[in-house]
Design an enzyme around this catalytic site. Sequence first.
Site, short mmCIF file in Angstrom:
data_model
loop_
_atom_site.label_atom_id
_atom_site.label_comp_id
_atom_site.label_asym_id
_atom_site.label_seq_id
_atom_site.Cartn_x
_atom_site.Cartn_y
_atom_site.Cartn_z
N PRO A 249 -31.74 -69.93 93.72
CA PRO A 249 -31.29 -68.78 93.27
C PRO A 249 -29.18 -68.43 93.34
CG PRO A 249 -33.06 -68.28 94.51
CD PRO A 249 -32.27 -69.95 94.31
N CYS A 250 -28.79 -67.80 92.60
CA CYS A 250 -27.43 -67.62 92.74
C CYS A 250 -26.60 -66.32 94.05
CB CYS A 250 -26.57 -67.22 91.68
SG CYS A 250 -27.72 -68.65 90.30
#
Length: 421
Positions: free
Chosen positions: A85-86
């Site tokens: 996840p960013c």
Amino acid sequence: MFELRGGLVKQLRVVEICAGAGGQALGLEMAGFEHALAVELDATAADTLRFNRPDWDVRTGDVADEAVWKPEDFVGVDLLAGGVPCPPFSIAGKQLGANDERDLFAWAVELCGVVRPRALMLENVRGLSAPRFSAYRQHVLDRLSELGYVADWRLLQASDFGVAQLRPRFVLVALREEDARYFSWPEAASTQPTVGEVLRDLMEANGWNADAWTQAANKVGPTIVGGSKKHGGADLGPTRAKRAWAELGVDGMGVANEAPSAEKDPDFKPKLTVEMVARLQGWDETEWTFTGKKTSRYRQVGNAFPPPVARAIGLQIVAALNHDGEPRLTTESVTHDEIYRALRAADEPLTIAEIQGRVDDALTADEIKIRVKNLKRDFDVHEGEDAAGETTYKLGTFRAFVGQDEHIRHEYLAQMRSKVS
């Protein structure tokens, strides 16, 4: 692939976590890897993987849940890869890093201690390369070193690898010492494709005259933004991105169902279709189908790692695993945060002056305080005083999720699963 004695060939195998709709997966496949497993939280994206590669083992669910998969079943795989996840690192968010419940970067690194892959490849947003996360990056490098890997980071632009958008991605590659000496980062192409060149045939699919539009769309496009399930429908991103798209003759206020019709004025500003966005991400839309409704398909495409970039890195990893070329004489990693390293190596609390004496950089007291302030956002740092009344600092616990049974991410995921993307 490896060529063994007698002419036999060993297929390189990859386990991919947070696989999304297959951007990294497809690129690694083109580089020569065979998927032993792909794990993805989003059910629609997982369906896309299964639709396009029905022979793959695709698991749907929380990648950190051993009910979904057991890492120990894949010990010794050639490559562990993923696009974790960013949001924890994105400049568009709060950059909570280790304090973000969605952060899986540190956990993925710890996974190397269980799976023991020959190589690790993780990609994320440019924000992770910022000074804010220097201590986080240093922790990752040092932890991988403890696990027996040589690691390096590199900021890569998708446009350097045949993709008609900027899309900077911060990539971590780690290999065992005997293989790391043969790894080098892929070199950028000499030319960059423009939006007009890449999309002209799709724009003209329904008879629209795209001559003028193609000439105007003569640059690399801004980063495609997939967005999250928490926010609205499909469009091409924030105001700045929409303005950049407008300069290329594209209406960024939504995503079209089909290409412009023949009746449209040549000066008309079209919206992009999902197929066009996929092309801008480096997909051949005739070879990969996205399942689900339009908004879901757009998000799958927009949140993906461009296949050509994954392929370029994957080929370099394959070369390293095959020991192709001349080995480097040294495989030392670049130091990202000397302050973190000084505090981590110290048995006792350190004052500012003592920290200055343990780092190579000529840092002022104020500069060190700023770095410590950033470090405190991801680590517990205990402050005290020495006998002379000087403030001391001692490094404590890393706050990131690394597999703890008691961690806030479990409660967060249970409550917010339908909105996590």
